[in-house]
Design a protein around this motif. Structure first.
Motif, PDB file in Angstrom:
ATOM      1  N   ALA A 292       0.836  -1.202   0.000  1.00 38.46           N
ATOM      2  CA  ALA A 292       0.000   0.000   0.000  1.00 38.46           C
ATOM      3  C   ALA A 292       0.868   1.249   0.000  1.00 38.46           C
ATOM      4  CB  ALA A 292      -0.905  -0.004   1.228  1.00 38.46           C
ATOM      5  N   GLY A 293       0.497   2.189  -0.839  1.00 37.35           N
ATOM      6  CA  GLY A 293       1.202   3.460  -0.902  1.00 37.35           C
ATOM      7  C   GLY A 293       2.334   3.511  -1.899  1.00 37.35           C
ATOM      8  N   CYS A 294       2.645   2.374  -2.543  1.00 32.01           N
ATOM      9  CA  CYS A 294       3.770   2.340  -3.488  1.00 32.01           C
ATOM     10  C   CYS A 294       3.356   2.633  -4.927  1.00 32.01           C
ATOM     11  CB  CYS A 294       4.465   0.980  -3.434  1.00 32.01           C
ATOM     12  SG  CYS A 294       5.494   0.771  -1.968  1.00 32.01           S
ATOM     13  N   ALA A 295       2.061   2.544  -5.228  1.00 36.73           N
ATOM     14  CA  ALA A 295       1.627   2.682  -6.623  1.00 36.73           C
ATOM     15  C   ALA A 295       0.432   3.611  -6.734  1.00 36.73           C
ATOM     16  CB  ALA A 295       1.285   1.317  -7.202  1.00 36.73           C
ATOM     17  N   ARG A 296       0.451   4.420  -7.798  1.00 33.70           N
ATOM     18  CA  ARG A 296      -0.674   5.294  -8.117  1.00 33.70           C
ATOM     19  C   ARG A 296      -1.016   5.152  -9.597  1.00 33.70           C
ATOM     20  NH1 ARG A 296       1.555  11.022  -5.847  1.00 33.70           N
ATOM     21  NH2 ARG A 296       3.239  10.403  -7.251  1.00 33.70           N
ATOM     22  N   VAL A 297      -2.301   5.311  -9.906  1.00 32.77           N
ATOM     23  CA  VAL A 297      -2.769   5.292 -11.289  1.00 32.77           C
ATOM     24  C   VAL A 297      -3.444   6.621 -11.574  1.00 32.77           C
ATOM     25  CG1 VAL A 297      -4.314   4.190 -12.961  1.00 32.77           C
ATOM     26  CG2 VAL A 297      -3.054   2.779 -11.319  1.00 32.77           C
ATOM     27  N   TRP A 298      -3.036   7.271 -12.656  1.00 36.39           N
ATOM     28  CA  TRP A 298      -3.547   8.590 -13.030  1.00 36.39           C
ATOM     29  C   TRP A 298      -4.421   8.445 -14.276  1.00 36.39           C
ATOM     30  CZ3 TRP A 298      -1.593  12.878 -10.121  1.00 36.39           C
ATOM     31  CH2 TRP A 298      -0.565  12.546  -9.238  1.00 36.39           C
ATOM     32  N   GLN A 299      -5.626   9.021 -14.230  1.00 37.54           N
ATOM     33  CA  GLN A 299      -6.598   8.759 -15.281  1.00 37.54           C
ATOM     34  C   GLN A 299      -7.380  10.001 -15.655  1.00 37.54           C
ATOM     35  OE1 GLN A 299      -7.192   5.543 -16.617  1.00 37.54           O
ATOM     36  NE2 GLN A 299      -8.492   6.550 -18.122  1.00 37.54           N
ATOM     37  N   GLY A 310     -10.586  -0.404 -17.472  1.00 41.35           N
ATOM     38  CA  GLY A 310      -9.308  -1.097 -17.559  1.00 41.35           C
ATOM     39  C   GLY A 310      -8.341  -0.644 -16.483  1.00 41.35           C
ATOM     40  N   SER A 311      -8.325   0.654 -16.215  1.00 45.71           N
ATOM     41  CA  SER A 311      -7.439   1.181 -15.178  1.00 45.71           C
ATOM     42  C   SER A 311      -7.846   0.700 -13.793  1.00 45.71           C
ATOM     43  CB  SER A 311      -7.424   2.713 -15.219  1.00 45.71           C
ATOM     44  OG  SER A 311      -6.833   3.176 -16.412  1.00 45.71           O
ATOM     45  N   ARG A 312      -9.154   0.626 -13.553  1.00 45.26           N
ATOM     46  CA  ARG A 312      -9.632   0.124 -12.254  1.00 45.26           C
ATOM     47  C   ARG A 312      -9.234  -1.335 -12.061  1.00 45.26           C
ATOM     48  NH1 ARG A 312     -14.269   3.310 -13.379  1.00 45.26           N
ATOM     49  NH2 ARG A 312     -15.316   1.488 -14.285  1.00 45.26           N
ATOM     50  N   GLU A 313      -9.388  -2.142 -13.117  1.00 47.89           N
ATOM     51  CA  GLU A 313      -9.014  -3.546 -13.014  1.00 47.89           C
ATOM     52  C   GLU A 313      -7.522  -3.690 -12.736  1.00 47.89           C
ATOM     53  OE1 GLU A 313      -9.538  -7.616 -15.653  1.00 47.89           O
ATOM     54  OE2 GLU A 313      -8.975  -5.774 -16.686  1.00 47.89           O
ATOM     55  N   LEU A 314      -6.703  -2.938 -13.462  1.00 50.36           N
ATOM     56  CA  LEU A 314      -5.256  -3.015 -13.277  1.00 50.36           C
ATOM     57  C   LEU A 314      -4.871  -2.541 -11.876  1.00 50.36           C
ATOM     58  CD1 LEU A 314      -2.597  -3.720 -14.656  1.00 50.36           C
ATOM     59  CD2 LEU A 314      -2.466  -1.361 -15.476  1.00 50.36           C
ATOM     60  N   SER A 315      -5.501  -1.470 -11.398  1.00 45.89           N
ATOM     61  CA  SER A 315      -5.226  -0.960 -10.050  1.00 45.89           C
ATOM     62  C   SER A 315      -5.473  -2.036  -9.004  1.00 45.89           C
ATOM     63  CB  SER A 315      -6.108   0.253  -9.748  1.00 45.89           C
ATOM     64  OG  SER A 315      -5.822   1.326 -10.613  1.00 45.89           O
ATOM     65  N   GLN A 322      -4.237   4.280  -4.823  1.00 47.97           N
ATOM     66  CA  GLN A 322      -4.731   5.561  -5.300  1.00 47.97           C
ATOM     67  C   GLN A 322      -4.969   5.506  -6.807  1.00 47.97           C
ATOM     68  OE1 GLN A 322      -2.961   9.293  -3.715  1.00 47.97           O
ATOM     69  NE2 GLN A 322      -1.421   7.942  -2.810  1.00 47.97           N
ATOM     70  N   MET A 323      -6.193   5.802  -7.212  1.00 49.28           N
ATOM     71  CA  MET A 323      -6.486   6.012  -8.630  1.00 49.28           C
ATOM     72  C   MET A 323      -6.952   7.454  -8.744  1.00 49.28           C
ATOM     73  SD  MET A 323      -8.851   3.868 -11.269  1.00 49.28           S
ATOM     74  CE  MET A 323      -9.304   4.593 -12.852  1.00 49.28           C
ATOM     75  N   ILE A 324      -6.110   8.287  -9.303  1.00 45.78           N
ATOM     76  CA  ILE A 324      -6.305   9.731  -9.269  1.00 45.78           C
ATOM     77  C   ILE A 324      -6.917  10.188 -10.592  1.00 45.78           C
ATOM     78  CG2 ILE A 324      -5.193  11.964  -8.892  1.00 45.78           C
ATOM     79  CD1 ILE A 324      -2.923  10.397  -7.493  1.00 45.78           C
ATOM     80  N   ALA A 325      -8.179  10.592 -10.543  1.00 47.51           N
ATOM     81  CA  ALA A 325      -8.862  11.095 -11.734  1.00 47.51           C
ATOM     82  C   ALA A 325      -8.564  12.570 -11.911  1.00 47.51           C
ATOM     83  CB  ALA A 325     -10.363  10.850 -11.623  1.00 47.51           C
ATOM     84  N   ASP A 326      -8.881  13.080 -13.106  1.00 56.69           N
ATOM     85  CA  ASP A 326      -8.474  14.450 -13.431  1.00 56.69           C
ATOM     86  C   ASP A 326      -9.085  15.503 -12.509  1.00 56.69           C
ATOM     87  OD1 ASP A 326     -11.019  14.179 -14.422  1.00 56.69           O
ATOM     88  OD2 ASP A 326     -10.469  14.532 -16.508  1.00 56.69           O
ATOM     89  N   GLN A 327     -10.320  15.261 -12.014  1.00 59.21           N
ATOM     90  CA  GLN A 327     -10.921  16.280 -11.164  1.00 59.21           C
ATOM     91  C   GLN A 327     -10.159  16.452  -9.856  1.00 59.21           C
ATOM     92  OE1 GLN A 327     -12.292  13.379 -11.899  1.00 59.21           O
ATOM     93  NE2 GLN A 327     -13.624  12.555 -10.286  1.00 59.21           N
ATOM     94  N   LEU A 340      -0.864  13.197 -19.730  1.00 56.71           N
ATOM     95  CA  LEU A 340       0.590  13.114 -19.561  1.00 56.71           C
ATOM     96  C   LEU A 340       1.133  14.436 -19.043  1.00 56.71           C
ATOM     97  CD1 LEU A 340       3.227  11.553 -19.836  1.00 56.71           C
ATOM     98  CD2 LEU A 340       3.371  12.335 -22.204  1.00 56.71           C
ATOM     99  N   GLU A 341       0.689  15.531 -19.633  1.00 55.09           N
ATOM    100  CA  GLU A 341       1.124  16.865 -19.205  1.00 55.09           C
ATOM    101  C   GLU A 341       0.686  17.142 -17.767  1.00 55.09           C
ATOM    102  OE1 GLU A 341       2.526  20.958 -19.676  1.00 55.09           O
ATOM    103  OE2 GLU A 341       2.806  19.222 -20.982  1.00 55.09           O
ATOM    104  N   VAL A 342      -0.589  16.871 -17.475  1.00 56.96           N
ATOM    105  CA  VAL A 342      -1.153  17.201 -16.161  1.00 56.96           C
ATOM    106  C   VAL A 342      -0.564  16.312 -15.067  1.00 56.96           C
ATOM    107  CG1 VAL A 342      -3.269  17.296 -14.805  1.00 56.96           C
ATOM    108  CG2 VAL A 342      -3.290  18.069 -17.183  1.00 56.96           C
ATOM    109  N   ALA A 343      -0.579  14.991 -15.286  1.00 57.16           N
ATOM    110  CA  ALA A 343      -0.120  14.063 -14.250  1.00 57.16           C
ATOM    111  C   ALA A 343       1.388  14.155 -14.032  1.00 57.16           C
ATOM    112  CB  ALA A 343      -0.512  12.632 -14.623  1.00 57.16           C
ATOM    113  N   LEU A 344       2.148  14.242 -15.124  1.00 62.79           N
ATOM    114  CA  LEU A 344       3.598  14.296 -14.976  1.00 62.79           C
ATOM    115  C   LEU A 344       4.026  15.554 -14.220  1.00 62.79           C
ATOM    116  CD1 LEU A 344       5.836  12.354 -15.767  1.00 62.79           C
ATOM    117  CD2 LEU A 344       6.256  13.729 -17.802  1.00 62.79           C
ATOM    118  N   GLY A 345       3.306  16.652 -14.457  1.00 63.09           N
ATOM    119  CA  GLY A 345       3.595  17.879 -13.726  1.00 63.09           C
ATOM    120  C   GLY A 345       3.432  17.693 -12.220  1.00 63.09           C
ATOM    121  N   LYS A 346       2.394  16.931 -11.817  1.00 60.10           N
ATOM    122  CA  LYS A 346       2.178  16.654 -10.394  1.00 60.10           C
ATOM    123  C   LYS A 346       3.226  15.682  -9.853  1.00 60.10           C
ATOM    124  CE  LYS A 346      -1.862  18.855 -10.174  1.00 60.10           C
ATOM    125  NZ  LYS A 346      -2.128  20.046  -9.311  1.00 60.10           N
TER     126      LYS A 346
END
Length: 351
Positions: A292-299, A310-315, A322-327, A340-346
């Motif tokens: 727990a805490g080692c992986a995040r998915v950005w969507q 697909g992202s939920r299944e992989l998560s 953490q599955m972090i949606a754009d909102q 890519l621009e938004v998530a990589l910046g974070k």
């Protein structure tokens, strides 16, 4: 009577329907490609901001691996791109300038300056290439591994080659997957780009036809002007506005040119190994189950290339907490390119 020998349509095996569609598609593509005038362009690597180094590593088997290093921070982030994607990161200069990490981006086999390999050994080769580049540069520890789109399976394979990470350990490697490629059939869930959905189904039902199909389509795929136009036309309005306003369309163009510098060999191998595969072992290796805490998915909510299902299944499969949606990133309507621009910046501003 003749009609008595006709089987109802719903009794026909799906693979025969798919094969028929492929034959029609190949015929159409061949006709179009013969009429198309191709205007090849050469990759033009980004020259600003300063602090970017391009390099190559010669492997013992004679293969070449091309890479780029962005910045000189003490912490290291390994970036494994998708397709199209290369060591030429298609993000704005602002994202790179504010990074707290030294970013090492490595070209996939058959893309950029990296020698191709067979699709059956793609992820194994990518992990081996990554370790060779890191050793060549003198990096002994990767603090963060980032996989974007089709780079997600490669990032997971790389993580499986490391000691099991622990959230309490300062020497562990964190994982960030941005709009990750996922397993069939959830990868074709609505909303899904029709071209991606077709590719997944072809890879599932008739995988032997993928290589001939993409070879037939090579002229249209490697027409950069057409490809860029299709990319912008198939992503969200937010993405199109973001890419134009941030001024990184030239970076996306260079990245796409680099993707097809060797034709479609790298593109084809990536799709063959990643698409149409069923969880959990469809990619040919055991997925790492991360603490727990080692992986995040950005969507992105408007991503039709990597649907949420697909992202939920992989998560769930890897234990990402953490599955972090754009909102939750302070924006909405993000698609496959803009994420890519938004998530990589974070990600790159994390301490």
């Amino acid at each position: 009577r003749i009609s008595s020998f006709r089987a109802p349509l719903h009794y026909m095996d799906a693979k025969y329907l798919t094969a028929g569609a492929v034959v029609a598609l190949i015929a159409t593509t061949t006709y179009i490609s013969r009429r198309r005038t191709r205007h090849p362009t050469l990759p033009s690597p980004r020259t600003a901001p300063p602090g970017i180094v391009y390099g190559e590593v010669k492997r013992d088997d004679g293969r070449t691996v091309s890479y780029a290093v962005y910045g000189g921070a003490s912490k290291v982030a390994l970036f494994l791109p998708g397709v199209p994607g290369s060591r030429l990161l298609p993000v704005s200069d602002g994202v790179l300038a504010s990074s707290h990490y030294r970013i090492i981006a490595i070209d996939r086999p058959g893309i950029g300056g990296t020698s191709p390999t067979d699709s059956s050994t793609l992820f194994e080769t990518m992990t081996s290439d990554a370790h060779a580049v890191l050793s060549h540069i003198g990096v002994h520890h990767v603090h963060r591994c980032i996989g974007y789109s089709l780079g997600a399976p490669a990032a997971l394979h790389f993580m499986s080659s490391l000691p099991l990470p622990s959230p309490s350990s300062s020497s562990s490697t964190s994982l960030d997957l941005i709009a990750p490629a996922s397993f069939y059939p959830s990868a074709t869930s609505s909303p899904c780009c029709p071209v991606n959905a077709l590719a997944h189904r072809l890879a599932y039902y008739t995988p032997a036809l993928l290589a001939p199909l993409y070879n037939m389509m090579s002229s249209s795929l490697t027409d950069i002007n057409s490809y860029m136009k299709n990319m912008l036309g198939s992503t969200s309005p937010f993405d199109a506005d973001l890419l134009r306003s941030q001024g990184n369309m030239p970076a996306w163009r260079s990245c796409t040119e680099d993707t097809f510098a060797q034709g479609v060999v790298g593109f084809t191998a990536s799709v063959q190994r990643s698409f149409g595969k069923v969880a959990p072992g469809g990619w040919g290796f055991q997925l790492p189950r991360l603490p727990a805490g080692c992986a995040r998915v950005w969507q992105g909510r408007e991503d039709t290339f990597a649907p949420h299902a697909g992202s939920r299944e992989l998560s769930s499969l890897i234990g990402a907490t953490q599955m972090i949606a754009d909102q939750h990133m302070g924006v909405q309507g993000v698609g496959h390119l803009g994420i890519l621009e938004v998530a990589l910046g974070k990600i790159l501003q994390d301490a």
